[in-house]
Design a protein around this motif. Structure first.
Motif, PDB file in Angstrom:
ATOM      1  N   GLY A 123       0.937  -1.245   0.044  1.00 37.04           N
ATOM      2  CA  GLY A 123       0.163  -0.068  -0.089  1.00 37.04           C
ATOM      3  C   GLY A 123       0.864   1.382   0.037  1.00 37.04           C
ATOM      4  N   THR A 124       0.017   2.359  -0.361  1.00 39.48           N
ATOM      5  CA  THR A 124       0.924   3.571  -0.253  1.00 39.48           C
ATOM      6  C   THR A 124       1.318   4.127   1.118  1.00 39.48           C
ATOM      7  OG1 THR A 124       0.091   4.081  -2.479  1.00 39.48           O
ATOM      8  CG2 THR A 124       1.126   5.926  -1.376  1.00 39.48           C
ATOM      9  N   ALA A 125       2.684   4.531   1.262  1.00 41.16           N
ATOM     10  CA  ALA A 125       3.043   5.187   2.480  1.00 41.16           C
ATOM     11  C   ALA A 125       3.705   6.509   2.332  1.00 41.16           C
ATOM     12  CB  ALA A 125       3.761   4.187   3.266  1.00 41.16           C
ATOM     13  N   LEU A 126       3.480   7.133   3.487  1.00 41.20           N
ATOM     14  CA  LEU A 126       4.043   8.410   3.287  1.00 41.20           C
ATOM     15  C   LEU A 126       5.181   8.355   4.724  1.00 41.20           C
ATOM     16  CD1 LEU A 126       4.469  11.457   2.471  1.00 41.20           C
ATOM     17  CD2 LEU A 126       2.635  12.000   4.063  1.00 41.20           C
ATOM     18  N   ALA A 127       6.466   9.086   4.219  1.00 37.76           N
ATOM     19  CA  ALA A 127       7.531   9.086   5.530  1.00 37.76           C
ATOM     20  C   ALA A 127       8.310  10.447   5.509  1.00 37.76           C
ATOM     21  CB  ALA A 127       8.504   7.663   5.149  1.00 37.76           C
ATOM     22  N   ARG A 128       8.763  10.726   6.511  1.00 35.72           N
ATOM     23  CA  ARG A 128       9.410  11.735   6.917  1.00 35.72           C
ATOM     24  C   ARG A 128      10.838  11.433   7.056  1.00 35.72           C
ATOM     25  NH1 ARG A 128       7.786  16.040  11.132  1.00 35.72           N
ATOM     26  NH2 ARG A 128      10.178  16.680  10.854  1.00 35.72           N
ATOM     27  N   SER A 187       0.307   5.376   6.620  1.00 40.24           N
ATOM     28  CA  SER A 187       0.190   3.820   5.750  1.00 40.24           C
ATOM     29  C   SER A 187      -1.195   3.900   5.233  1.00 40.24           C
ATOM     30  CB  SER A 187       0.611   2.712   6.635  1.00 40.24           C
ATOM     31  OG  SER A 187       2.048   2.914   6.828  1.00 40.24           O
ATOM     32  N   GLN A 188      -1.324   3.629   4.106  1.00 41.37           N
ATOM     33  CA  GLN A 188      -2.781   3.514   3.389  1.00 41.37           C
ATOM     34  C   GLN A 188      -3.469   2.194   4.009  1.00 41.37           C
ATOM     35  OE1 GLN A 188      -2.699   2.442  -0.674  1.00 41.37           O
ATOM     36  NE2 GLN A 188      -4.488   3.808  -0.940  1.00 41.37           N
ATOM     37  N   ARG A 189      -4.713   2.202   4.519  1.00 42.69           N
ATOM     38  CA  ARG A 189      -5.370   0.841   5.028  1.00 42.69           C
ATOM     39  C   ARG A 189      -6.430   0.570   4.000  1.00 42.69           C
ATOM     40  NH1 ARG A 189      -7.337   1.663  10.821  1.00 42.69           N
ATOM     41  NH2 ARG A 189      -7.052   3.777  10.278  1.00 42.69           N
ATOM     42  N   PRO A 190      -6.550  -0.601   3.542  1.00 43.36           N
ATOM     43  CA  PRO A 190      -6.050  -1.711   3.781  1.00 43.36           C
ATOM     44  C   PRO A 190      -4.861  -1.948   2.965  1.00 43.36           C
ATOM     45  CG  PRO A 190      -7.986  -2.668   2.698  1.00 43.36           C
ATOM     46  CD  PRO A 190      -8.008  -0.964   3.013  1.00 43.36           C
ATOM     47  N   LYS A 191      -4.035  -2.778   3.121  1.00 43.79           N
ATOM     48  CA  LYS A 191      -2.837  -3.171   2.168  1.00 43.79           C
ATOM     49  C   LYS A 191      -3.546  -4.156   1.278  1.00 43.79           C
ATOM     50  CE  LYS A 191       1.445  -2.036   4.239  1.00 43.79           C
ATOM     51  NZ  LYS A 191       0.963  -1.011   4.973  1.00 43.79           N
ATOM     52  N   VAL A 192      -3.279  -4.192  -0.161  1.00 41.59           N
ATOM     53  CA  VAL A 192      -3.809  -4.791  -1.182  1.00 41.59           C
ATOM     54  C   VAL A 192      -2.878  -5.559  -1.979  1.00 41.59           C
ATOM     55  CG1 VAL A 192      -5.263  -4.783  -3.264  1.00 41.59           C
ATOM     56  CG2 VAL A 192      -5.706  -3.253  -1.279  1.00 41.59           C
ATOM     57  N   VAL A 193      -3.094  -6.873  -2.646  1.00 42.88           N
ATOM     58  CA  VAL A 193      -2.219  -7.353  -3.489  1.00 42.88           C
ATOM     59  C   VAL A 193      -2.381  -6.969  -4.869  1.00 42.88           C
ATOM     60  CG1 VAL A 193      -1.692  -9.943  -4.451  1.00 42.88           C
ATOM     61  CG2 VAL A 193      -2.249  -9.856  -1.904  1.00 42.88           C
ATOM     62  N   SER A 194      -1.518  -5.934  -5.106  1.00 39.70           N
ATOM     63  CA  SER A 194      -1.755  -5.213  -6.436  1.00 39.70           C
ATOM     64  C   SER A 194      -0.526  -4.663  -6.772  1.00 39.70           C
ATOM     65  CB  SER A 194      -3.071  -4.066  -6.440  1.00 39.70           C
ATOM     66  OG  SER A 194      -3.013  -3.523  -7.625  1.00 39.70           O
ATOM     67  N   ARG A 195      -0.106  -4.383  -8.156  1.00 39.02           N
ATOM     68  CA  ARG A 195       0.888  -3.595  -8.576  1.00 39.02           C
ATOM     69  C   ARG A 195       0.736  -2.285  -9.244  1.00 39.02           C
ATOM     70  NH1 ARG A 195       5.509  -6.968 -10.025  1.00 39.02           N
ATOM     71  NH2 ARG A 195       5.543  -5.870 -12.252  1.00 39.02           N
ATOM     72  N   ASN A 196      -0.667  -1.748  -8.985  1.00 37.88           N
ATOM     73  CA  ASN A 196      -1.002  -0.753  -9.803  1.00 37.88           C
ATOM     74  C   ASN A 196      -1.899   0.333  -8.966  1.00 37.88           C
ATOM     75  OD1 ASN A 196      -0.855  -1.863 -12.247  1.00 37.88           O
ATOM     76  ND2 ASN A 196      -2.594  -3.276 -12.045  1.00 37.88           N
ATOM     77  N   HIS A 197      -1.866   1.674  -9.379  1.00 40.31           N
ATOM     78  CA  HIS A 197      -2.663   2.647  -8.918  1.00 40.31           C
ATOM     79  C   HIS A 197      -2.498   2.972  -7.285  1.00 40.31           C
ATOM     80  CE1 HIS A 197      -6.374   2.044 -11.766  1.00 40.31           C
ATOM     81  NE2 HIS A 197      -4.976   2.134 -12.401  1.00 40.31           N
ATOM     82  N   PHE A 198      -1.226   3.440  -7.113  1.00 39.08           N
ATOM     83  CA  PHE A 198      -0.826   3.829  -5.822  1.00 39.08           C
ATOM     84  C   PHE A 198      -0.905   5.508  -5.602  1.00 39.08           C
ATOM     85  CE2 PHE A 198       1.793   0.028  -7.064  1.00 39.08           C
ATOM     86  CZ  PHE A 198       1.865  -0.632  -5.608  1.00 39.08           C
ATOM     87  N   GLY A 199      -1.353   6.146  -6.656  1.00 41.93           N
ATOM     88  CA  GLY A 199      -1.521   7.476  -6.620  1.00 41.93           C
ATOM     89  C   GLY A 199      -0.107   8.034  -6.110  1.00 41.93           C
ATOM     90  N   CYS A 200       0.101   8.767  -5.026  1.00 42.56           N
ATOM     91  CA  CYS A 200       1.337   9.138  -4.468  1.00 42.56           C
ATOM     92  C   CYS A 200       1.824  10.549  -4.820  1.00 42.56           C
ATOM     93  CB  CYS A 200       2.381   7.948  -4.796  1.00 42.56           C
ATOM     94  SG  CYS A 200       3.576   7.984  -3.275  1.00 42.56           S
ATOM     95  N   ARG A 201       1.166  11.705  -4.877  1.00 39.32           N
ATOM     96  CA  ARG A 201       1.585  12.707  -4.895  1.00 39.32           C
ATOM     97  C   ARG A 201       1.565  13.624  -3.652  1.00 39.32           C
ATOM     98  NH1 ARG A 201       5.372  13.412  -8.974  1.00 39.32           N
ATOM     99  NH2 ARG A 201       4.516  12.493 -10.784  1.00 39.32           N
ATOM    100  N   ILE A 202       2.625  14.269  -3.262  1.00 37.95           N
ATOM    101  CA  ILE A 202       2.611  14.998  -2.014  1.00 37.95           C
ATOM    102  C   ILE A 202       2.581  16.532  -2.178  1.00 37.95           C
ATOM    103  CG2 ILE A 202       3.710  15.014   0.089  1.00 37.95           C
ATOM    104  CD1 ILE A 202       5.785  12.842  -0.810  1.00 37.95           C
ATOM    105  N   ARG A 208      -6.351   1.009  -6.079  1.00 35.33           N
ATOM    106  CA  ARG A 208      -5.281   0.101  -6.392  1.00 35.33           C
ATOM    107  C   ARG A 208      -5.946  -0.995  -7.373  1.00 35.33           C
ATOM    108  NH1 ARG A 208      -1.880  -1.341  -2.836  1.00 35.33           N
ATOM    109  NH2 ARG A 208      -1.011  -1.861  -4.799  1.00 35.33           N
ATOM    110  N   PHE A 209      -6.764  -0.324  -8.326  1.00 32.96           N
ATOM    111  CA  PHE A 209      -7.425  -0.937  -9.542  1.00 32.96           C
ATOM    112  C   PHE A 209      -8.266  -2.152  -9.296  1.00 32.96           C
ATOM    113  CE2 PHE A 209      -7.233  -3.734 -13.460  1.00 32.96           C
ATOM    114  CZ  PHE A 209      -7.463  -2.960 -14.282  1.00 32.96           C
ATOM    115  N   SER A 210      -8.082  -3.017  -8.483  1.00 32.65           N
ATOM    116  CA  SER A 210      -9.018  -4.080  -8.126  1.00 32.65           C
ATOM    117  C   SER A 210     -10.019  -3.655  -7.329  1.00 32.65           C
ATOM    118  CB  SER A 210      -8.064  -5.377  -7.697  1.00 32.65           C
ATOM    119  OG  SER A 210      -7.505  -5.132  -6.551  1.00 32.65           O
TER     120      SER A 210
END
Length: 376
Positions: free
Chosen positions: A120-125, A143-158, A173-175
């Motif tokens: 899942g997508t996470a943000l760290a400092r 940390s994005q909830r829930p974590k998903v079994v996927s390789r797609n659609h993380f987004g992730c712009r800060i 996460r597409f699915s």
């Protein structure tokens, strides 16, 4: 001293000519792309350091300092485990507004599940070490909830807001597209948090039963571009399916419709859901593209380095068609678009305005480049 004075005179004359031509209605030439650095493997995000250097992420899981002359530094030590693969990896990076004092930066990435296949997508400092060789005091603050079994659609712009809070775009996460309409998860959402990971008390769903308090807006698909507008509001764009990429100005607590309403269709054809584009209680996009351009990266130009006609324009990269889209706005709506850098045919992953007022782009290739756009 004489050469420095001459350079400043030339710069001043160029700005005067740009402004004069714009006033007379004379079309100005497109800017000239100048390669700052090459040899980057699928770069995804760029941030600017006060001394003229750059921070650049590479999707396979590397963060580098790039010198002003384009020399690539060694990958920084100290990154957490990253689930690189597909669309996942090390994604966006942002230098804190007070970086010159605290050396703090933020980065988002695809975070692996401990002992499992999901992510899942996470943000760290973290803090950049004094010698710029490693990250120190690394801490995951979201940390994005829930974590998903996927390789797609993380987004992730800060995006850092004027009040110091952080916005983060999150894909569905597409699915799991239906989860974008539910408030008990972070899929297909924009979240807003403090720099320490805390939840701002004025977030729209704080105290609402069954809703996660970090959520700012929902009903999004996969936002890969976000920035603050000249008015201080958050702007973002998101990928549609086959058609229907959108520009939105997300407001607190609003529902942006995915996957109930969309201007796109299923891959290969066919309607999504009820095949409708409007529904009560769901926001319309400010603008949409059909066919999809696969947008990534987003920046407003606030400088006058390219002349008066470009100041205030919005710039978006196209992954699918390999151009930079210059978007002219009037009364809060898209009035016109101009395709730039079409000859390059490179997937444009990120676009930012630098401290020098110039536009910088990243190309998403195995030999990716950091490019500066020079006024011609």
């Amino acid at each position: 001293m004489k050469s420095l004075l001459l350079s400043r005179v030339r710069q001043g004359l160029a700005r005067f000519l740009f402004a004069s031509l714009a006033t007379l209605g004379v079309a100005q030439a497109a800017p000239r792309p100048e390669i700052v650095a090459a040899g980057l493997e699928n770069p995804w995000g760029v941030a600017f350091l006060p001394d003229g250097r750059f921070l650049v992420t590479e999707r396979p899981g590397r963060l580098r300092v790039v010198a002003a002359d384009g020399q690539l530094g060694a990958p920084l030590a100290g990154l957490p485990p990253i689930a690189a693969g597909g669309q996942g990896g090390l994604l966006d990076v942002l230098a804190d507004s007070a970086f010159d004092r605290n050396r703090t930066l933020y980065f988002c990435f695809s975070e692996p599940e401990a002992g499992g296949p999901a992510n899942g997508t996470a943000l760290a400092r973290a803090r950049l070490s004094a010698d710029a060789s490693r990250l120190e005091d690394v801490r995951v603050i979201f940390s994005q909830r829930p974590k998903v079994v996927s390789r797609n659609h993380f987004g992730c712009r800060i995006v850092e807001a004027a009040d110091g809070t952080l916005f983060l775009t999150l894909g569905e996460r597409f699915s799991r597209k239906e989860d974008a309409q539910k408030l008990d998860n972070h899929l297909g959402k924009i979240v807003r948090i403090g720099k320490d990971g805390s939840v701002p008390r004025d977030n729209p769903f704080v105290g609402q039963a069954g809703a996660l308090p970090e959520i700012w807006s929902y009903g999004h698909r996969n936002g890969q571009g976000a920035t603050l507008g000249p008015d201080g509001k958050l702007w973002m764009h998101e990928h549609g399916p086959q058609g229907g990429d959108e520009i939105n100005v997300p407001q607190a607590g609003r529902n942006y419709g995915w996957p109930v309403i969309t201007y796109g269709e299923n891959y290969g054809g066919g309607k999504i859901g009820d095949g409708i584009t409007q529904k009560e209680g769901m926001e319309q996009p400010l603008h949409y593209w059909v066919p999809s351009i696969a947008p990534s990266g987003m920046a407003f130009l606030t400088s006058d380095r390219y002349g008066a006609t470009w100041k205030g324009n919005l710039f978006v990269g196209s992954l699918k068609f390999g151009y930079l889209d210059r978007i002219v706005l009037k009364d809060g709506k898209v009035a016109s678009e101009q395709k730039l850098l079409e000859d390059g045919k490179a997937r444009i992953r990120d676009v930012k305005q630098g401290p020098d007022g110039l536009l910088y782009i990243l190309t998403d290739e195995s030999n990716g480049k950091l490019i500066r756009l020079r006024p011609d």
